[in-house]
Design a protein around this motif. Structure first.
Motif, PDB file in Angstrom:
ATOM      1  N   GLN A 339       7.224 -27.435   1.747  1.00 26.19           N
ATOM      2  CA  GLN A 339       7.596 -28.734   2.294  1.00 26.19           C
ATOM      3  C   GLN A 339       7.533 -28.678   3.813  1.00 26.19           C
ATOM      4  OE1 GLN A 339      11.569 -29.214   0.657  1.00 26.19           O
ATOM      5  NE2 GLN A 339      10.787 -30.565  -0.944  1.00 26.19           N
ATOM      6  N   SER A 355       4.969 -32.660   0.844  1.00 27.38           N
ATOM      7  CA  SER A 355       5.231 -31.566  -0.076  1.00 27.38           C
ATOM      8  C   SER A 355       4.045 -31.292  -0.984  1.00 27.38           C
ATOM      9  CB  SER A 355       6.464 -31.870  -0.926  1.00 27.38           C
ATOM     10  OG  SER A 355       6.260 -33.034  -1.712  1.00 27.38           O
ATOM     11  N   SER A 356       4.014 -30.056  -1.471  1.00 22.99           N
ATOM     12  CA  SER A 356       3.036 -29.647  -2.489  1.00 22.99           C
ATOM     13  C   SER A 356       3.732 -28.662  -3.419  1.00 22.99           C
ATOM     14  CB  SER A 356       1.809 -29.005  -1.848  1.00 22.99           C
ATOM     15  OG  SER A 356       2.174 -27.833  -1.141  1.00 22.99           O
ATOM     16  N   LYS A 357       3.360 -28.718  -4.703  1.00 23.19           N
ATOM     17  CA  LYS A 357       4.041 -27.854  -5.654  1.00 23.19           C
ATOM     18  C   LYS A 357       3.166 -27.629  -6.877  1.00 23.19           C
ATOM     19  CE  LYS A 357       8.561 -27.409  -7.916  1.00 23.19           C
ATOM     20  NZ  LYS A 357       9.882 -28.071  -8.151  1.00 23.19           N
ATOM     21  N   THR A 373       1.327 -31.092  -7.843  1.00 22.82           N
ATOM     22  CA  THR A 373       1.909 -32.302  -7.262  1.00 22.82           C
ATOM     23  C   THR A 373       1.765 -32.279  -5.756  1.00 22.82           C
ATOM     24  OG1 THR A 373       3.552 -32.354  -9.043  1.00 22.82           O
ATOM     25  CG2 THR A 373       3.973 -33.723  -7.124  1.00 22.82           C
ATOM     26  N   LEU A 374       1.275 -33.382  -5.200  1.00 19.64           N
ATOM     27  CA  LEU A 374       1.223 -33.597  -3.758  1.00 19.64           C
ATOM     28  C   LEU A 374       1.979 -34.882  -3.455  1.00 19.64           C
ATOM     29  CD1 LEU A 374      -2.587 -32.864  -3.155  1.00 19.64           C
ATOM     30  CD2 LEU A 374      -0.679 -31.266  -2.868  1.00 19.64           C
ATOM     31  N   GLY A 375       2.842 -34.864  -2.431  1.00 21.68           N
ATOM     32  CA  GLY A 375       3.636 -36.059  -2.201  1.00 21.68           C
ATOM     33  C   GLY A 375       4.104 -36.222  -0.777  1.00 21.68           C
ATOM     34  N   ASN A 377       7.597 -37.989   0.986  1.00 24.34           N
ATOM     35  CA  ASN A 377       8.931 -38.568   0.752  1.00 24.34           C
ATOM     36  C   ASN A 377       9.531 -39.030   2.067  1.00 24.34           C
ATOM     37  OD1 ASN A 377       8.311 -37.094  -1.593  1.00 24.34           O
ATOM     38  ND2 ASN A 377      10.476 -36.844  -2.071  1.00 24.34           N
ATOM     39  N   TYR A 390       9.042 -42.677  -2.031  1.00 29.44           N
ATOM     40  CA  TYR A 390       8.025 -41.622  -2.133  1.00 29.44           C
ATOM     41  C   TYR A 390       6.745 -42.139  -2.779  1.00 29.44           C
ATOM     42  CZ  TYR A 390       9.846 -41.274  -6.925  1.00 29.44           C
ATOM     43  OH  TYR A 390      10.257 -41.555  -8.195  1.00 29.44           O
ATOM     44  N   ARG A 392       3.490 -39.984  -4.706  1.00 33.22           N
ATOM     45  CA  ARG A 392       2.987 -38.647  -5.045  1.00 33.22           C
ATOM     46  C   ARG A 392       1.766 -38.753  -5.956  1.00 33.22           C
ATOM     47  NH1 ARG A 392       7.930 -37.801  -8.654  1.00 33.22           N
ATOM     48  NH2 ARG A 392       7.122 -37.874 -10.803  1.00 33.22           N
ATOM     49  N   GLU A 394      -0.159 -36.639  -8.902  1.00 34.46           N
ATOM     50  CA  GLU A 394       0.150 -35.586  -9.857  1.00 34.46           C
ATOM     51  C   GLU A 394      -1.004 -35.414 -10.839  1.00 34.46           C
ATOM     52  OE1 GLU A 394       3.441 -35.387 -13.279  1.00 34.46           O
ATOM     53  OE2 GLU A 394       4.296 -35.156 -11.265  1.00 34.46           O
ATOM     54  N   ARG A 438      10.101 -45.789 -10.894  1.00 38.19           N
ATOM     55  CA  ARG A 438       8.778 -45.377 -10.428  1.00 38.19           C
ATOM     56  C   ARG A 438       7.742 -45.822 -11.465  1.00 38.19           C
ATOM     57  NH1 ARG A 438      11.465 -40.408 -11.390  1.00 38.19           N
ATOM     58  NH2 ARG A 438      10.790 -39.298 -13.271  1.00 38.19           N
TER      59      ARG A 438
END
Length: 599
Positions: A339, A355-357, A373-375, A377, A390, A392, A394, A438
């Motif tokens: 993040q 963020s990326s996860k 996941t890229l987002g 927030n 947010y 994102r 996905e 969402r």
């Protein structure tokens, strides 16, 4: 057989006792002392017992030495017992006066029995002293100050009420505290008197606060070299010329402490350098280390053992940007992410986060999910709430039941939350709620269109001094065109530590032809619990949970109930629960372990 010898023995014993009394020798350790107080109870009894010298002998168990009142008498003796008994009446009167009883009648006796000595005090408090005249006032520049006036309105002092010295002292303390907080640093009492007429059982109270001149904030200088001055000034909500306020100064200090940029923050109020009652403020700081590393170990029946690792670069530039990398290893989930955080708006609470996860997770019974996941927030305070906006992207490769899909989604969303509690970690009274919505549209990159909404509410209420009642309600629903294309993370499941205890994690929900849980469109769960601390930080609990995930609303509720062990750990309540499921389960009971805040 020898009467003369027996008479001589008795004579020597009597002479020895007389000598002990005369010389102040210690009383025999085997002798007991019983102090009996009658006629009073509650706070009167507590204060009299605490102030009564002879009552303390019971705790000290003859002949353990008392604290020395003078060099001649440092241990409990027959003489000291009699001396304390003679002083008891005066001590009782003095102990009753703070509660408004100035004319008590006290009957006392000291007698010896086969079991030891008994000191008895029968107390009649007499007529209470009431406040006949009360004069409360504020002089000086702060005579019309709202905070000071509020103290006077809230005082427990009132004409016709029984005199209680504690109410008088509490009012004095509150007035001074409010005056200092409002910038009246030279405030003092022009008059502070209690006049008592014991014969008429009346009291007069005069309490006049002179606030004198008010002080104001001068310039505020933050002594630091690591951040841009324009950025660090964003923490300062105090303007030159504002009335001096200790609460605002404390809030500034806490904000700088919590920022993570500094290892030490010290506020220097330079009152001697004040000009025209404007006080300059210098805040001295020491920079924190640029890198912070953290590890964590945990266990929960939902997740099994888990290990977390994190590394944070607290400041990348002079605008306070930071980056965090973290990873999770557990029995059902593994993830790694990063993040990048940018302070915005209110620098204490607001952040823009990129963020990326990557996540590998076991879902429901035999499902699997692999997600990237890229987002972006935006986390901020908004109208007294915490708000998260947010967007994102996905990509998920999942297998659940008969569904085996790779899906892509572009998901915007918003979440709101609020918490109010008397103690965040261990609340006795409080509540919290959160709501999130969402969705995605097939026209915007996504494989199907859906809208998902979810809300959760929790409450804690006290039940006596050591018991609490805890309640939880959670509900959610999804509108979707093609459920088989819906990501597993957007579906609803029930069962587990924080859902319906007695059932395994994510095992409640609709199933396919093979009996595999595929997740539901709707969710409804609730819980009611009573816990009680029976010894220090240890306690027990009784609870009942109900809920389910389903394709229809309301879901067909499954019920579990049980008992639990509780321990107030440093990071929140540790819960060990044994729950029995009442239907739809192969288990007769299930053990659940969880830890963390209740709200």
């Amino acid at each position: 057989a020898h009467p003369a010898k027996s008479d001589m023995t008795c004579l020597f014993r009597r002479l020895f006792i007389i000598a002990c009394v005369a010389l102040g020798m210690p009383v025999h350790a085997s002798e007991n002392l019983d102090v009996r107080l009658t006629g009073i109870e509650g706070e009167l009894l507590d204060n009299v017992t605490a102030q009564l010298g002879i009552a303390q002998l019971v705790k000290r168990k003859l002949p353990i030495p008392l604290p020395a009142t003078d060099e001649a008498e440092t241990e409990i003796t027959e003489a000291s017992v009699r001396r304390l008994h003679r002083a008891a009446a005066a001590e009782i009167r003095a102990a009753l006066q703070p509660f408004g009883y100035y004319s008590p009648t006290i009957k006392s006796s000291l007698e010896r029995t086969d079991q030891g000595r008994i000191a008895s005090y029968e107390i009649d408090t007499g007529e209470p002293t009431v406040i006949e005249k009360l004069e409360l006032g504020i002089e000086g520049e702060g005579r019309d100050n709202a905070a000071l006036r509020k103290v006077l309105e809230a005082t427990q002092l009132a004409r016709g009420q029984r005199l209680q010295h504690s109410h008088y002292e509490d009012t004095k303390t509150a007035l001074l505290k409010a005056a200092l907080a409002a910038g009246f640093l030279d405030a003092s009492f022009a008059r502070s008197e209690i006049r008592v007429n014991p014969r008429l059982h009346q009291a007069e109270i005069v309490l006049i606060l002179d606030t004198r001149q008010r002080y104001y904030f001068g310039g505020i200088h933050i002594d630091q070299q690591i951040l841009d001055p324009a950025f660090i000034d964003g923490f300062v909500k105090i303007q030159r010329g504002m009335p001096f306020n200790t609460d605002k100064l404390l809030a500034l200090q806490l904000a700088l402490d919590d920022s993570g940029f500094f290892s030490r923050v010290e506020v220097d109020v330079q009152r001697k350098a004040a000009e025209n009652f404007h006080i300059p403020i210098v805040i001295k700081t020491e920079p924190a280390k640029k890198w912070r590393f953290a590890t964590g170990l945990g266990f929960g029946t939902d997740t099994g053992p888990r290990l977390t690792l994190a590394a944070e670069r607290r400041r990348i530039n002079r605008r306070g940007h930071s980056i965090v990398a973290d990873s999770l290893l557990s029995g059902i989930e593994q993830s790694i992410g990063a993040q990048y955080k940018i302070p915005i708006g209110n620098l204490v609470s607001d952040r823009l986060v990129f963020s990326s996860k990557a996540t590998w997770e076991d879902i429901a019974d035999d499902g699997e999910s692999r997600r990237l996941t890229l987002g972006v927030n935006r986390n901020e305070s908004w109208r007294g709430l915490q708000r998260q906006l947010y967007i994102r992207f996905e990509r998920e490769d999942f297998t659940i039941g008969d569904d085996d899909e790779i899906v892509n989604y572009f998901i915007p969303g918003m979440a709101l939350s609020y918490l109010k509690a008397d103690n965040v970690l261990f609340p006795r009274r409080g509540y919290s709620w959160s709501a999130a919505v969402r969705g995605a549209a097939a026209l915007l990159v996504s494989d199907t269109t859906f809208t998902r909404a979810e809300a959760t509410g929790r409450a804690v209420l006290p039940l006596g001094e050591r018991a609490r009642a805890l309640f939880r309600l959670q509900a959610g629903g999804i509108a979707v065109e093609d459920f088989s294309e819906l990501p597993t993370t957007e579906r609803f499941y029930a069962g587990g530590d924080r859902s319906v205890r007695g059932y395994k994690y994510q095992t409640l929900g609709p199933t396919d032809d093979s009996g595999n849980n595929t997740g539901g469109r709707y969710l409804l769960t609730g819980s009611a619990e009573v816990d009680y601390l029976f010894w220090k930080k240890w306690g027990g609990a009784l609870f009942i949970d109900a809920g389910n995930a389903d394709d229809d609303f309301p879901p067909n509720l499954e019920v579990g109930a049980g008992v639990g062990l509780r321990w107030r750990s440093p990071v929140g309540m540790l819960r060990l629960d044994v729950a029995h499921p009442f239907s739809n389960s192969d288990d007769d009971m299930r053990i659940h372990i969880s830890i963390g805040p209740d709200l």
